[in-house]
Design an enzyme around this catalytic site. Structure first.
Site, PDB file in Angstrom:
ATOM      1  CE  LYS A  22      -1.685   1.828   3.911  1.00  0.00           C
ATOM      2  NZ  LYS A  22      -1.826   3.280   4.098  1.00  0.00           N
ATOM      3  CG  ASN A  23       2.626   2.456   3.552  1.00  0.00           C
ATOM      4  OD1 ASN A  23       1.517   2.987   3.513  1.00  0.00           O
ATOM      5  ND2 ASN A  23       3.104   1.907   4.653  1.00  0.00           N
ATOM      6  CB  CYS A 117      -4.376   6.290  11.260  1.00  0.00           C
ATOM      7  SG  CYS A 117      -4.999   4.820  10.431  1.00  0.00           S
ATOM      8  NE  ARG A 122      -0.074  10.548  10.747  1.00  0.00           N
ATOM      9  CZ  ARG A 122      -0.593   9.630   9.931  1.00  0.00           C
ATOM     10  NH1 ARG A 122       0.172   8.766   9.332  1.00  0.00           N
ATOM     11  NH2 ARG A 122      -1.892   9.592   9.713  1.00  0.00           N
ATOM     12  CG  ASP A 309       2.988   1.564   9.526  1.00  0.00           C
ATOM     13  OD1 ASP A 309       2.516   2.382  10.331  1.00  0.00           O
ATOM     14  OD2 ASP A 309       3.053   1.778   8.303  1.00  0.00           O
ATOM     15  NE  ARG A 401      -7.247   4.840   5.844  1.00  0.00           N
ATOM     16  CZ  ARG A 401      -6.143   5.075   6.564  1.00  0.00           C
ATOM     17  NH1 ARG A 401      -6.098   4.758   7.842  1.00  0.00           N
ATOM     18  NH2 ARG A 401      -5.087   5.609   6.006  1.00  0.00           N
TER      19      ARG A 401
END
Length: 440
Positions: A22-23, A117, A122, A309, A401
């Site tokens: 995903k990232n 999230c 951030r 993560d 997600r």
């Protein structure tokens, strides 16, 4: 709203495959805004975040098609709109990745402050500082960020922040610099595999980037980029989650499609805990628990350290390991909301500032719990599979997600997870899992 009903206590056994990252996929999708022609990305996971960014890209004039083989085709057909829709951006932090490509290709971008999230503060000031040093005008208007430049110019830019390097900031500024005039030198950049993958993708498109994978990236600006086909790297966070799933259930699982070199820090700490991890083939790991596990002290750090993560998943595993463990998160110090929910399942975790102090218990107990963010959702699924009895996990939309059909993968190797609607759960007369199995 969907919930998971999980019957725990069964060791996982069998084989399961890892999806694309995903990232890595999200910034690659955004970067398609830079290219002429049709970009094809293979191994793109089918996730809510991918669908959200696809919708956003369409509003920015990019045609996005999910092909039958699972790949994504992206082609810019209209460059008139450079304003990212607030309703889409607020759902996902990675939406900010369109800013650099829009600025470089169209000279203008208007993007709402991003959502995502709730795992702590951030800011995106490093992104904006990078754009400013490339010669862009940056301003705030009515809750939006507006960046504008006639021609970006190469510069020396330090992207290091108070908590280390920024992955999305590195991706964003690097993407913008590909079309800047002259040379750009980025220092203090993120080292993550997803950054390296994006640099390699941009180079395939015709960019001139070197040094990716080190703390300094050099970019010689080019006049244009052309669309290419590229395969997304494996998702190292999903891979780690599946490894911990095998370990926490004390099972034996083979995981396919893994890039083990991206998991060195996680594999090292899991081996220290006592989990047996063997490379049994090309891109394949076998996970076995054949001895008593041991407590450890670990710290989540930027790559090549243990990823933040993966912190929640490792915390959950250690909650089942006899003895005292300490988990620290130096990337997102507030990312411990899963601990209170784990304690509802009879875990013994005390959180202080950026640390969790864990005393392992012999057995977690099923309970009603609520997910607070993406990785906390995964942690609760892991806990539920290890727990005695039944666990109901609420607000699993966070999970969707970032994990593609996680319950399907886990069920294929012996888990007992049922997805249902919240309203259906409330109408059940006895055990949710029993009732749902009768109606299946």
């Amino acid at each position: 709203m969907d919930v998971f009903v999980v019957q725990g206590g069964t060791p996982l056994r069998g084989s399961v495959s890892v999806s694309g990252s995903k990232n890595a996929a999200l910034p690659m999708m955004a970067t398609a805004l830079l290219a002429r022609g049709t970009t094809v990305l293979r191994r793109v996971p089918d996730l809510v975040d991918v669908r959200t960014l696809s919708s956003l890209m369409k509003t920015l004039g990019c045609d996005v098609i999910r092909e039958v083989d699972g790949s994504l085709s992206l082609e810019v057909i209209d460059e008139d709109c450079s304003e990212a829709d607030y309703d889409l951006v607020r759902r996902m932090r990675a939406s900010v990745c369109v800013m650099g490509p829009l600025l470089a290709r169209r000279g203008f971008a208007r993007v709402s402050m991003p959502g995502g999230c709730n795992i702590g503060h951030r800011p995106i000031d490093i992104h904006l500082r990078g754009f400013t040093e490339l010669g862009a005008d940056v301003r705030f208007e009515s809750g939006d960020i507006v960046v504008q430049a006639t021609q970006l110019k190469g510069a020396e830019i330090n992207l290091d922040g108070p908590r280390g390097s920024t992955v999305t900031g590195t991706c964003n500024v690097m993407s913008a610099a590909t079309l800047a005039s002259g040379r750009t030198i980025l220092t203090g950049v993120a080292l993550e595999p997803e950054v390296v993958a994006l640099a390699e993708f941009l180079n395939a498109m015709g960019a001139n980037i070197s040094g990716h994978g080190t703390s300094t990236i050099e970019i010689e600006g080019v006049e244009a980029l052309n669309a290419v086909e590229q395969t997304v790297i494996p998702d190292r966070i999903e891979a780690a989650t599946l490894i911990v799933a095998a370990a926490i259930t004390r099972g034996t699982v083979t995981i396919d499609g893994v890039e083990a070199s991206h998991l060195n820090a996680v594999i090292e700490i899991l081996r220290e805990i006592g989990v047996t991890i063997e490379e049994t083939g090309l891109s394949q790991l076998q996970i076995t628990v054949d001895q008593k596990l041991s407590p450890v002290q670990l710290t989540a750090l930027p790559y090549p350290g243990i990823p933040t993560d993966d912190q929640a998943q490792l915390t959950t595993l250690l909650a089942t390991v006899s003895g005292k463990s300490v988990v620290r998160d130096q990337v997102f110090p507030d990312r411990f909301m899963h601990c209170a929910e784990l304690n509802r399942m009879d875990a013994n975790i005390r959180q202080e500032r950026d640390r969790a102090f864990i005393t392992g218990v012999p057995q977690l107990q099923g309970a009603n719990v609520m997910a607070s963010d993406l990785r906390a959702s995964a942690a609760l699924v892991l806990a539920a599979m290890a727990a005695k009895g039944e666990t109901v996990i609420h607000r699993i939309y966070h999970l969707d997600r970032g994990y593609s059909a996680l319950e399907t993968k886990l069920n294929s190797i012996g888990a007992n997870i049922i997805r249902c609607r919240e309203e259906d759960l409330s109408q059940l007369q006895d055990s949710p899992a029993k009732q749902l199995r009768r109606s299946a």
